[in-house]
Motif scaffolding. Sequence first.
Motif, PDB file in Angstrom:
ATOM      1  N   GLY A 271       0.789  -1.221   0.000  1.00 46.26           N
ATOM      2  CA  GLY A 271       0.000   0.000   0.000  1.00 46.26           C
ATOM      3  C   GLY A 271       0.825   1.277   0.000  1.00 46.26           C
ATOM      4  N   ALA A 272       0.137   2.407   0.231  1.00 51.73           N
ATOM      5  CA  ALA A 272       0.734   3.730   0.112  1.00 51.73           C
ATOM      6  C   ALA A 272       1.910   3.919   1.070  1.00 51.73           C
ATOM      7  CB  ALA A 272      -0.323   4.805   0.361  1.00 51.73           C
ATOM      8  N   LYS A 273       1.769   3.417   2.297  1.00 57.49           N
ATOM      9  CA  LYS A 273       2.839   3.568   3.286  1.00 57.49           C
ATOM     10  C   LYS A 273       4.145   2.957   2.765  1.00 57.49           C
ATOM     11  CE  LYS A 273       1.793   2.320   7.477  1.00 57.49           C
ATOM     12  NZ  LYS A 273       1.625   1.432   8.654  1.00 57.49           N
ATOM     13  N   ALA A 274       4.059   1.747   2.244  1.00 59.86           N
ATOM     14  CA  ALA A 274       5.246   1.066   1.708  1.00 59.86           C
ATOM     15  C   ALA A 274       5.797   1.800   0.494  1.00 59.86           C
ATOM     16  CB  ALA A 274       4.896  -0.380   1.345  1.00 59.86           C
ATOM     17  N   ALA A 275       4.898   2.344  -0.339  1.00 61.06           N
ATOM     18  CA  ALA A 275       5.319   3.035  -1.561  1.00 61.06           C
ATOM     19  C   ALA A 275       6.063   4.330  -1.273  1.00 61.06           C
ATOM     20  CB  ALA A 275       4.106   3.321  -2.450  1.00 61.06           C
TER      21      ALA A 275
END
Length: 455
Positions: A345-349
């Motif tokens: 998700g966005a956090k990892a990206a």
Amino acid sequence: MPYSWLSVGSSGLVSNFRPILVGLKDVFNLDAMVIDPYFGQNAVTAGVNKVFGKAFSSVMTLLLIAFVINIILVKFKKVTKLRALFTTGHVQVQQASTAFWLIMFACPFLTNDLAILAVMAVILGLYWAVASNLTVEPTQELTKGAGFCIAHQQMFGIALFSKIAEKIGEHDKKRGKQTRRLEDIELPGFMSIFNENLVCTSLLMIIFFGAILLLLGKSYLVKAGFLAKTDNFLFYILTTCMYFSVYLTILQLGVRTFVTELTTSFQGISNKLLPGAVPGVDCAVAYGFGSPNAVPIGFLAGAVGQFIAIVTLIIFKSPTLVIAGFVPVFFDNATIGVYANNKGGAKAAIILPFFAGLIQVFGSAFIATFVGMAAYGGYLGMFDWATVWPIFTIIMKYLGVIGVGVVILVLLLIPQFQYRANKDAYFACTEDFETYAKLKGIEVEEDDWDDDYDE
């Protein structure tokens, strides 16, 4: 004709970069280098004969033999467990150049030309086959079985960050949080500018080289003979920085034209010899899958990481100053962003490309200084070549022949461990993705499947 373009691009980069290199050395006692595959290739072209007494044509011989080894390894995939053929030609030229330098530096005990070429070809051919094979599962899951993997400069990075992103996603689920992907976030339209290589390179060069030229000042450049008294200083900075993009584009065109001719002759042979294998392609192909927002987000997060790392090098008075090139900061980090978003998700990206940016600068500064490439103005600088290859180089440098054996053994064992961890679905991933998806519990909608292939 391709060799003419290579010559023009290479000589143009050297002459354009000279005022900055000389100025940083004279004024600040710093050696500067650009982390970029083409600057790295140019550094090998400029220095390999002076340092090792070898002609650059030896790099092309290495490329051909290593590619044949890659084909043989995949041909016997039932034994080697390797399913991917590295077909990204311009990347092969860049990597063969850097690998040639690193192995020559690490293995002075190999004095026979045939012996050193054999060692180089085995290690590089294994790296191409093993590293691209690591991207098979993440890419098939990202694309819903499109039938390719990645053959670029961050293959170990894709595998590593995909695993970490998966853990981030699992952690969110355990805490009862929904993994929010970038697909749900709208970015401002002006960020589309980063999709244009020439424009983005020009902007980066103006930011980095423009700042350095301003610090050097007009008086120094006039005194050193790079600028006439009557010349406009601001105009000189703009044209010098933009010429980098021009010469880099010429060099890229020359490389791609050369490798198109090279790889086309092998394409028919590989298709007949390697049924069931998948081609390794440029990382940019993955940008058509998953969230389009992951590309600029990954790029920007990685750029922040690189800038912080560069400032850190300056603060701690690193003997080598790193200048960020467009290719690593964009293609490495945008690619990692795409895969991280798909898994975590966005956090990892956002988080993972940031750390990749730090690693690219610190790892490149260390290895380029260690092996002497920094003195020639460039190093490949992308994730695998700032992590995996420095480790290979150190092992071979300090363990000698045993170190060469260790590197080869580790590369041979990696796909064996991959296979043992996933025996039932391993070959199905490339040969029958529907079966693989069922075994792994991956949902594949028929409409999505058709759309992927239509693209």
